[in-house]
Design a protein around this motif. Sequence first.
Motif, PDB file in Angstrom:
ATOM      1  N   LEU A 143       1.918  17.584   1.387  1.00 49.53           N
ATOM      2  CA  LEU A 143       1.701  17.051   2.730  1.00 49.53           C
ATOM      3  C   LEU A 143       0.376  16.301   2.825  1.00 49.53           C
ATOM      4  CD1 LEU A 143       3.105  20.022   4.824  1.00 49.53           C
ATOM      5  CD2 LEU A 143       4.114  17.740   4.533  1.00 49.53           C
ATOM      6  N   ARG A 144      -0.656  16.797   2.173  1.00 49.32           N
ATOM      7  CA  ARG A 144      -1.954  16.115   2.160  1.00 49.32           C
ATOM      8  C   ARG A 144      -1.827  14.750   1.486  1.00 49.32           C
ATOM      9  NH1 ARG A 144      -4.603  20.262   1.239  1.00 49.32           N
ATOM     10  NH2 ARG A 144      -4.116  20.417  -0.964  1.00 49.32           N
ATOM     11  N   ARG A 145      -1.151  14.721   0.344  1.00 47.86           N
ATOM     12  CA  ARG A 145      -0.980  13.461  -0.381  1.00 47.86           C
ATOM     13  C   ARG A 145      -0.052  12.511   0.373  1.00 47.86           C
ATOM     14  NH1 ARG A 145       0.507  15.157  -6.289  1.00 47.86           N
ATOM     15  NH2 ARG A 145       0.581  12.905  -6.537  1.00 47.86           N
ATOM     16  N   THR A 146       0.947  13.032   1.066  1.00 46.72           N
ATOM     17  CA  THR A 146       1.828  12.202   1.874  1.00 46.72           C
ATOM     18  C   THR A 146       1.045  11.579   3.034  1.00 46.72           C
ATOM     19  OG1 THR A 146       3.741  13.569   1.293  1.00 46.72           O
ATOM     20  CG2 THR A 146       3.948  12.211   3.267  1.00 46.72           C
ATOM     21  N   THR A 147       0.170  12.365   3.656  1.00 46.19           N
ATOM     22  CA  THR A 147      -0.672  11.854   4.735  1.00 46.19           C
ATOM     23  C   THR A 147      -1.588  10.747   4.221  1.00 46.19           C
ATOM     24  OG1 THR A 147      -0.596  13.983   5.871  1.00 46.19           O
ATOM     25  CG2 THR A 147      -2.411  12.504   6.465  1.00 46.19           C
ATOM     26  N   GLU A 148      -2.165  10.939   3.057  1.00 45.23           N
ATOM     27  CA  GLU A 148      -3.030   9.912   2.453  1.00 45.23           C
ATOM     28  C   GLU A 148      -2.236   8.641   2.156  1.00 45.23           C
ATOM     29  OE1 GLU A 148      -4.725  11.885  -0.937  1.00 45.23           O
ATOM     30  OE2 GLU A 148      -5.985  13.180   0.315  1.00 45.23           O
ATOM     31  N   ALA A 149      -1.023   8.797   1.648  1.00 39.14           N
ATOM     32  CA  ALA A 149      -0.176   7.630   1.374  1.00 39.14           C
ATOM     33  C   ALA A 149       0.139   6.894   2.672  1.00 39.14           C
ATOM     34  CB  ALA A 149       1.109   8.058   0.667  1.00 39.14           C
ATOM     35  N   GLY A 150       0.400   7.642   3.732  1.00 41.79           N
ATOM     36  CA  GLY A 150       0.662   7.028   5.031  1.00 41.79           C
ATOM     37  C   GLY A 150      -0.553   6.281   5.552  1.00 41.79           C
ATOM     38  N   ALA A 151      -1.734   6.847   5.370  1.00 42.01           N
ATOM     39  CA  ALA A 151      -2.965   6.182   5.812  1.00 42.01           C
ATOM     40  C   ALA A 151      -3.178   4.889   5.039  1.00 42.01           C
ATOM     41  CB  ALA A 151      -4.164   7.116   5.644  1.00 42.01           C
ATOM     42  N   THR A 152      -2.922   4.924   3.748  1.00 47.11           N
ATOM     43  CA  THR A 152      -3.070   3.712   2.923  1.00 47.11           C
ATOM     44  C   THR A 152      -2.067   2.651   3.360  1.00 47.11           C
ATOM     45  OG1 THR A 152      -3.901   4.985   1.054  1.00 47.11           O
ATOM     46  CG2 THR A 152      -2.960   2.820   0.557  1.00 47.11           C
ATOM     47  N   ALA A 153      -0.824   3.049   3.568  1.00 45.89           N
ATOM     48  CA  ALA A 153       0.209   2.097   4.006  1.00 45.89           C
ATOM     49  C   ALA A 153      -0.137   1.500   5.370  1.00 45.89           C
ATOM     50  CB  ALA A 153       1.565   2.782   4.045  1.00 45.89           C
ATOM     51  N   THR A 154      -0.689   2.321   6.261  1.00 41.14           N
ATOM     52  CA  THR A 154      -1.085   1.844   7.586  1.00 41.14           C
ATOM     53  C   THR A 154      -2.210   0.826   7.473  1.00 41.14           C
ATOM     54  OG1 THR A 154      -0.443   3.931   8.597  1.00 41.14           O
ATOM     55  CG2 THR A 154      -1.975   2.556   9.842  1.00 41.14           C
ATOM     56  N   THR A 155      -3.208   1.123   6.665  1.00 40.68           N
ATOM     57  CA  THR A 155      -4.322   0.195   6.468  1.00 40.68           C
ATOM     58  C   THR A 155      -3.839  -1.109   5.859  1.00 40.68           C
ATOM     59  OG1 THR A 155      -5.895   2.011   6.219  1.00 40.68           O
ATOM     60  CG2 THR A 155      -6.554  -0.132   5.317  1.00 40.68           C
ATOM     61  N   ASP A 156      -2.999  -1.004   4.846  1.00 38.31           N
ATOM     62  CA  ASP A 156      -2.468  -2.207   4.201  1.00 38.31           C
ATOM     63  C   ASP A 156      -1.689  -3.069   5.199  1.00 38.31           C
ATOM     64  OD1 ASP A 156      -3.568  -1.277   1.840  1.00 38.31           O
ATOM     65  OD2 ASP A 156      -1.654  -0.704   0.933  1.00 38.31           O
ATOM     66  N   LEU A 157      -0.866  -2.437   6.015  1.00 39.47           N
ATOM     67  CA  LEU A 157      -0.073  -3.176   6.985  1.00 39.47           C
ATOM     68  C   LEU A 157      -0.938  -3.787   8.084  1.00 39.47           C
ATOM     69  CD1 LEU A 157       2.811  -4.012   7.665  1.00 39.47           C
ATOM     70  CD2 LEU A 157       3.056  -1.865   8.914  1.00 39.47           C
ATOM     71  N   SER A 158      -1.970  -3.056   8.487  1.00 40.38           N
ATOM     72  CA  SER A 158      -2.831  -3.558   9.571  1.00 40.38           C
ATOM     73  C   SER A 158      -3.675  -4.742   9.134  1.00 40.38           C
ATOM     74  CB  SER A 158      -3.730  -2.442  10.114  1.00 40.38           C
ATOM     75  OG  SER A 158      -4.708  -2.104   9.169  1.00 40.38           O
ATOM     76  N   THR A 159      -3.898  -4.895   7.851  1.00 44.00           N
ATOM     77  CA  THR A 159      -4.703  -6.023   7.365  1.00 44.00           C
ATOM     78  C   THR A 159      -3.830  -7.185   6.904  1.00 44.00           C
ATOM     79  OG1 THR A 159      -4.831  -5.039   5.144  1.00 44.00           O
ATOM     80  CG2 THR A 159      -6.624  -4.534   6.684  1.00 44.00           C
ATOM     81  N   ARG A 160      -2.524  -7.002   6.885  1.00 45.53           N
ATOM     82  CA  ARG A 160      -1.610  -8.067   6.489  1.00 45.53           C
ATOM     83  C   ARG A 160      -1.437  -9.053   7.646  1.00 45.53           C
ATOM     84  NH1 ARG A 160       4.620  -6.869   5.314  1.00 45.53           N
ATOM     85  NH2 ARG A 160       3.733  -5.273   3.990  1.00 45.53           N
ATOM     86  N   PRO A 161      -1.490 -10.333   7.356  1.00 46.05           N
ATOM     87  CA  PRO A 161      -1.265 -11.303   8.442  1.00 46.05           C
ATOM     88  C   PRO A 161       0.135 -11.153   9.016  1.00 46.05           C
ATOM     89  CG  PRO A 161      -1.951 -12.405   6.397  1.00 46.05           C
ATOM     90  CD  PRO A 161      -1.757 -10.948   6.089  1.00 46.05           C
ATOM     91  N   LYS A 162       0.246 -11.401  10.315  1.00 47.82           N
ATOM     92  CA  LYS A 162       1.550 -11.284  10.978  1.00 47.82           C
ATOM     93  C   LYS A 162       2.435 -12.453  10.639  1.00 47.82           C
ATOM     94  CE  LYS A 162      -0.185  -8.709  14.876  1.00 47.82           C
ATOM     95  NZ  LYS A 162      -0.329  -8.631  16.291  1.00 47.82           N
TER      96      LYS A 162
END
Length: 162
Positions: A143-162
Amino acid sequence: MTPVTSGNQRARRQLTNEIKDSLRDLRNQLSMLNRQVGIHLDLKDVDLDCLDLVSRHGPLSPTALARAAGLHPATMTGILDRLERAGWVVRERDPADRRAVTVRALPDRGREVFQLYAGMNGAMDDLCADYDEAQLQLLADFLRRTTEAGATATTDLSTRPK
């Protein structure tokens, strides 16, 4: 070590997909639970999310809270106004820097939230009782590693141009 076969790969892929599907189902179920808690407390979903962050990690500056919640600071101002008016949080001057403000959850109100989650907390205690310590460590790590993966995916998506 077990030799890798196409049957093993297929079974592993199926189990991995089952885990992903279960996590999506869990996300939906927790969203529905949180929505019901919000209805009982007369809080919007985003307000409840921010209250949880302040309760668990506070006191926080409004900027740190906005960052943790993935929200624009101007949006955070409205959320904090609602939470403060309803008696969930207080904004206080930081003693170290009188210009800075911190947000702190009021503990008496937190008991109201805890009571609404009591059914889920009790169910989780019962579920965890069925696992030994090594299994609980494995689940906690997953669960800790899944949360970290989710945080990374969120950061990556938030910095991607729309």
